[in-house]
Design a protein around this motif. Structure first.
Motif, PDB file in Angstrom:
ATOM      1  N   ALA A 117       0.823  -1.210   0.000  1.00  0.00           N
ATOM      2  CA  ALA A 117       0.000   0.000   0.000  1.00  0.00           C
ATOM      3  C   ALA A 117       0.859   1.264   0.000  1.00  0.00           C
ATOM      4  O   ALA A 117       0.605   2.212  -0.754  1.00  0.00           O
ATOM      5  N   THR A 118       1.909   1.279   0.830  1.00  0.00           N
ATOM      6  CA  THR A 118       2.739   2.478   0.938  1.00  0.00           C
ATOM      7  C   THR A 118       3.543   2.721  -0.325  1.00  0.00           C
ATOM      8  O   THR A 118       3.628   3.852  -0.816  1.00  0.00           O
ATOM      9  N   VAL A 119       4.137   1.683  -0.880  1.00  0.00           N
ATOM     10  CA  VAL A 119       4.917   1.827  -2.119  1.00  0.00           C
ATOM     11  C   VAL A 119       4.015   2.259  -3.259  1.00  0.00           C
ATOM     12  O   VAL A 119       4.396   3.104  -4.091  1.00  0.00           O
ATOM     13  N   PHE A 120       2.819   1.718  -3.319  1.00  0.00           N
ATOM     14  CA  PHE A 120       1.862   2.109  -4.366  1.00  0.00           C
ATOM     15  C   PHE A 120       1.538   3.597  -4.246  1.00  0.00           C
ATOM     16  O   PHE A 120       1.473   4.333  -5.243  1.00  0.00           O
ATOM     17  N   LEU A 121       1.331   4.082  -3.031  1.00  0.00           N
ATOM     18  CA  LEU A 121       1.016   5.494  -2.827  1.00  0.00           C
ATOM     19  C   LEU A 121       2.205   6.391  -3.179  1.00  0.00           C
ATOM     20  O   LEU A 121       2.050   7.395  -3.869  1.00  0.00           O
ATOM     21  N   ILE A 122       3.393   6.038  -2.694  1.00  0.00           N
ATOM     22  CA  ILE A 122       4.576   6.851  -2.990  1.00  0.00           C
ATOM     23  C   ILE A 122       4.884   6.833  -4.487  1.00  0.00           C
ATOM     24  O   ILE A 122       5.233   7.858  -5.074  1.00  0.00           O
ATOM     25  N   GLY A 123       4.741   5.661  -5.088  1.00  0.00           N
ATOM     26  CA  GLY A 123       5.094   5.535  -6.490  1.00  0.00           C
ATOM     27  C   GLY A 123       4.078   6.087  -7.451  1.00  0.00           C
ATOM     28  O   GLY A 123       4.442   6.679  -8.481  1.00  0.00           O
ATOM     29  N   PHE A 124       2.776   5.956  -7.124  1.00  0.00           N
ATOM     30  CA  PHE A 124       1.772   6.239  -8.140  1.00  0.00           C
ATOM     31  C   PHE A 124       0.577   7.061  -7.665  1.00  0.00           C
ATOM     32  O   PHE A 124      -0.479   7.018  -8.297  1.00  0.00           O
ATOM     33  N   CYS A 125       0.719   7.817  -6.568  1.00  0.00           N
ATOM     34  CA  CYS A 125      -0.353   8.783  -6.299  1.00  0.00           C
ATOM     35  C   CYS A 125      -0.343   9.806  -7.438  1.00  0.00           C
ATOM     36  O   CYS A 125       0.697  10.021  -8.072  1.00  0.00           O
ATOM     37  N   PRO A 126      -1.459  10.439  -7.764  1.00  0.00           N
ATOM     38  CA  PRO A 126      -1.509  11.327  -8.941  1.00  0.00           C
ATOM     39  C   PRO A 126      -0.417  12.381  -8.994  1.00  0.00           C
ATOM     40  O   PRO A 126       0.146  12.654 -10.062  1.00  0.00           O
ATOM     41  N   ALA A 127      -0.072  12.993  -7.871  1.00  0.00           N
ATOM     42  CA  ALA A 127       0.961  14.032  -7.876  1.00  0.00           C
ATOM     43  C   ALA A 127       2.332  13.485  -8.225  1.00  0.00           C
ATOM     44  O   ALA A 127       3.195  14.218  -8.737  1.00  0.00           O
ATOM     45  N   ALA A 128       2.556  12.198  -7.977  1.00  0.00           N
ATOM     46  CA  ALA A 128       3.873  11.602  -8.196  1.00  0.00           C
ATOM     47  C   ALA A 128       4.274  11.636  -9.660  1.00  0.00           C
ATOM     48  O   ALA A 128       5.467  11.715  -9.974  1.00  0.00           O
ATOM     49  N   PHE A 129       3.310  11.584 -10.567  1.00  0.00           N
ATOM     50  CA  PHE A 129       3.641  11.528 -11.986  1.00  0.00           C
ATOM     51  C   PHE A 129       4.318  12.819 -12.462  1.00  0.00           C
ATOM     52  O   PHE A 129       5.009  12.810 -13.476  1.00  0.00           O
ATOM     53  N   THR A 130       4.129  13.891 -11.729  1.00  0.00           N
ATOM     54  CA  THR A 130       4.848  15.131 -12.026  1.00  0.00           C
ATOM     55  C   THR A 130       6.059  15.286 -11.121  1.00  0.00           C
ATOM     56  O   THR A 130       7.180  15.528 -11.591  1.00  0.00           O
ATOM     57  N   MET A 131       5.865  15.120  -9.821  1.00  0.00           N
ATOM     58  CA  MET A 131       6.914  15.429  -8.860  1.00  0.00           C
ATOM     59  C   MET A 131       8.097  14.467  -8.930  1.00  0.00           C
ATOM     60  O   MET A 131       9.238  14.874  -8.696  1.00  0.00           O
ATOM     61  N   ASN A 132       7.860  13.219  -9.262  1.00  0.00           N
ATOM     62  CA  ASN A 132       8.934  12.230  -9.207  1.00  0.00           C
ATOM     63  C   ASN A 132       9.930  12.344 -10.356  1.00  0.00           C
ATOM     64  O   ASN A 132      10.975  11.679 -10.342  1.00  0.00           O
ATOM     65  N   VAL A 133       9.610  13.154 -11.359  1.00  0.00           N
ATOM     66  CA  VAL A 133      10.574  13.391 -12.438  1.00  0.00           C
ATOM     67  C   VAL A 133      10.927  14.871 -12.557  1.00  0.00           C
ATOM     68  O   VAL A 133      11.600  15.275 -13.501  1.00  0.00           O
ATOM     69  N   GLU A 134      10.485  15.675 -11.607  1.00  0.00           N
ATOM     70  CA  GLU A 134      10.801  17.091 -11.660  1.00  0.00           C
ATOM     71  C   GLU A 134      12.253  17.321 -11.249  1.00  0.00           C
ATOM     72  O   GLU A 134      12.739  16.720 -10.286  1.00  0.00           O
ATOM     73  N   ILE A 135      12.925  18.198 -11.975  1.00  0.00           N
ATOM     74  CA  ILE A 135      14.343  18.460 -11.725  1.00  0.00           C
ATOM     75  C   ILE A 135      14.464  19.481 -10.599  1.00  0.00           C
ATOM     76  O   ILE A 135      14.906  20.622 -10.769  1.00  0.00           O
ATOM     77  N   ARG A 136      14.045  19.049  -9.432  1.00  0.00           N
ATOM     78  CA  ARG A 136      14.101  19.871  -8.232  1.00  0.00           C
ATOM     79  C   ARG A 136      14.407  18.976  -7.033  1.00  0.00           C
ATOM     80  O   ARG A 136      14.604  17.766  -7.177  1.00  0.00           O
ATOM     81  N   MET A 137      14.381  19.569  -5.858  1.00  0.00           N
ATOM     82  CA  MET A 137      14.876  18.882  -4.670  1.00  0.00           C
ATOM     83  C   MET A 137      13.811  18.088  -3.908  1.00  0.00           C
ATOM     84  O   MET A 137      14.108  17.468  -2.884  1.00  0.00           O
ATOM     85  N   TYR A 138      12.578  18.046  -4.393  1.00  0.00           N
ATOM     86  CA  TYR A 138      11.488  17.543  -3.559  1.00  0.00           C
ATOM     87  C   TYR A 138      11.562  16.040  -3.299  1.00  0.00           C
ATOM     88  O   TYR A 138      11.183  15.577  -2.227  1.00  0.00           O
ATOM     89  N   THR A 139      12.029  15.253  -4.276  1.00  0.00           N
ATOM     90  CA  THR A 139      12.096  13.810  -4.021  1.00  0.00           C
ATOM     91  C   THR A 139      13.254  13.464  -3.084  1.00  0.00           C
ATOM     92  O   THR A 139      13.162  12.498  -2.312  1.00  0.00           O
ATOM     93  N   TRP A 140      14.331  14.249  -3.130  1.00  0.00           N
ATOM     94  CA  TRP A 140      15.393  14.021  -2.137  1.00  0.00           C
ATOM     95  C   TRP A 140      14.913  14.434  -0.746  1.00  0.00           C
ATOM     96  O   TRP A 140      15.242  13.789   0.248  1.00  0.00           O
ATOM     97  N   GLY A 141      14.124  15.493  -0.672  1.00  0.00           N
ATOM     98  CA  GLY A 141      13.498  15.838   0.600  1.00  0.00           C
ATOM     99  C   GLY A 141      12.601  14.718   1.096  1.00  0.00           C
ATOM    100  O   GLY A 141      12.582  14.386   2.288  1.00  0.00           O
ATOM    101  N   LEU A 142      11.843  14.109   0.163  1.00  0.00           N
ATOM    102  CA  LEU A 142      10.990  12.969   0.504  1.00  0.00           C
ATOM    103  C   LEU A 142      11.804  11.838   1.119  1.00  0.00           C
ATOM    104  O   LEU A 142      11.422  11.264   2.154  1.00  0.00           O
ATOM    105  N   PHE A 143      12.937  11.513   0.509  1.00  0.00           N
ATOM    106  CA  PHE A 143      13.766  10.411   1.023  1.00  0.00           C
ATOM    107  C   PHE A 143      14.337  10.735   2.396  1.00  0.00           C
ATOM    108  O   PHE A 143      14.227   9.921   3.335  1.00  0.00           O
ATOM    109  N   PHE A 144      14.936  11.909   2.548  1.00  0.00           N
ATOM    110  CA  PHE A 144      15.581  12.242   3.822  1.00  0.00           C
ATOM    111  C   PHE A 144      14.558  12.368   4.957  1.00  0.00           C
ATOM    112  O   PHE A 144      14.803  11.913   6.075  1.00  0.00           O
TER     113      PHE A 144
END
Length: 462
Positions: A117-144
């Motif tokens: 459930a958690t991986v599905f949400l992190i990987g494929f919630c609607p916002a992820a399709f934009t944010m997870n490939v954006e050339i910015r710092m937000y996914t590294w913030g997500l990890f840390f």
């Protein structure tokens, strides 16, 4: 996923397929050269050495760690949009592996269900399709931030672990050096951990002192720069208004799309049921951790609202993205606490799966049908240097044009003067421009845009 009729091997196989699908989907969205203003700023900054990056971030409003990480990658693999998009995808994959390992260790009886459930949400919630490939710092913030929150739980479970204490300190400091709203999130994580440790055993005050002092010492060199940046933002920043509608926008942000109402309804059912469960006795294991994860996310947003009302508008929806990993961990645990968990979990997974077939094609179009290649083709043939491109499109002068036209001289003019000559880029129509320059000959050279966000025409005026 906890159905006893499903073999452990099949459960592991399904989870592995999901973990493999996350990077593959986002890699397929990475092979383009279309960027918006903030991404273009990143690409321009990465052309500098580390000293130049540091000076660039000091002049900007964000801390530097993400740019250092991206620079290291570009030094090895070259500085291109696909490479830097991979830099954004990597922490998403790491976060998915992190939560999987966390649930395997601390919630082994329900590991597959919670991780899926958690991986599905992190990987494929609607916002992820934009944010997870954006050339910015937000996914590294997500990890840390997620690493910090989960290591906080591990430290609470075993306060004597020096390795866990070190991971908690370093992840918190790295988060703070990634984005300033990560600092807000970390404050809540630290606060909740201190309360939990002291409630468990007052002798844990030593660990609290150690991680607080260590964090302050490690972050102290950047504090004067933070103060300077905050002072600059208070007096002038691009965000001018903060409307109450942003509250509703934030609530829907992560699930915005074709099924936003169903997502919010499902989340509401889970939260109401979970609240009722917390009021009952005894509370099931993990429930309080789930609550604190969700409160950390909510607290970050609340601070953004308060700052925006008391000082000036300082909050944008995407700033809460680094905290969404903990939200999804909390939601997954909360959902699993409910008696109706099988029905609700299946509904959530089904909704995410159906949404994929809407969000993914939209993401493909957003990444590849942008008009940017047509502009680049025109620029390669006609804008070869030697003359100045004048524009009244101010936002393009900040980073977009310096990224795509590094050799061309670009001049910004807020007013159109009668003696304007040469190449002129504008959003104005030919009729409007001709009315402003009745004595000039105006020829349309290119009409198009960049990244589907910036539409303009380039004229030659003589």
């Amino acid at each position: 996923m906890n159905n006893p009729t499903i073999s452990p091997r099949l459960k592991n196989g399904l989870l592995l397929l999901l973990l493999l699908a996350v990077p593959l989907v986002y890699l397929s969205l990475s092979f383009n050269d279309s960027v918006w203003t903030d991404e273009a700023f990143t690409m321009v900054l990465l052309r500098q050495d580390f000293a130049g990056i540091t000076q660039g971030t000091i002049a900007d409003v964000h801390p530097p760690l993400y740019y250092y990480i991206a620079k290291l990658f570009t030094m090895v693999f070259g500085c291109s949009v696909p490479v830097v998009k991979v830099v954004s995808i990597l922490p998403v994959v790491l976060t998915c592996l992190l939560v999987t390992g966390f649930f395997r260790r601390y919630f082994p009886e329900h590991f597959h269900s919670l991780a899926f459930a958690t991986v599905f949400l992190i990987g494929f919630c609607p916002a992820a399709f934009t944010m997870n490939v954006e050339i910015r710092m937000y996914t590294w913030g997500l990890f840390f931030v997620t690493l910090s929150g989960l290591s906080a739980y591990a430290l609470w479970a075993r306060p004597s672990s020096k390795i866990t204490l070190l991971v908690f300190i370093l992840s918190g400091v790295c988060a703070a050096f990634t984005h300033y709203y990560c600092v807000v999130t970390e404050c809540f994580i630290y606060l909740f951990l201190m309360i939990a440790l002291l409630k468990k055993d007052l002798r844990n005050w030593k660990q609290c002192v150690v991680f607080c002092l260590a964090t302050v010492v490690l972050y102290a060199p950047w504090l004067p720069i933070f103060v300077r940046q905050f002072s600059q933002v208070r007096t002038g920043w691009w965000l001018e208004e903060f409307a109450l509608t942003q509250i509703t926008d934030t609530v829907s942000y992560l699930f915005r799309g074709e099924f936003v109402t169903l997502f919010l309804l499902l989340a509401g059912v889970v939260l109401v049921g979970f609240a009722q469960l917390l009021l009952s006795r005894p509370v099931r294991p993990g429930a309080w951790f789930a609550l604190l994860c969700m409160l950390t996310f909510a607290g970050t947003i609340l601070v953004g609202y308060v700052l925006s009302k008391l000082i000036r508008p300082l909050y944008v929806d995407r700033y809460m993205y680094p905290a969404c990993g903990l939200l999804f961990v909390g939601l997954a645990i909360a959902l699993h606490q409910l008696d109706q968990r099988l029905l609700l979990r299946n509904a959530l997974v089904a909704l995410l799966a159906v949404n994929f077939f809407f969000s993914y094609p939209q993401a493909i179009q957003q990444e590849y049908s942008t008009g940017t290649e047509e502009f680049k083709s025109y620029a390669a043939q006609e804008l070869t240097g030697g003359e100045t491109l004048t524009t009244d499109f101010q936002s393009l002068t900040w980073s977009i044009l310096p990224y795509y036209l590094p050799e061309l001289s670009v001049a910004y003019t807020p007013e159109i003067s009668p003696d304007l000559k040469g190449l002129f880029l504008t959003e104005r129509s030919l009729e409007e421009l001709q009315a402003l320059l009745p004595q000039s000959h105006i020829q349309e050279e290119f009409t198009g845009g960049i990244d589907r966000q910036y539409n303009f025409t380039i004229y030659r005026i003589s």
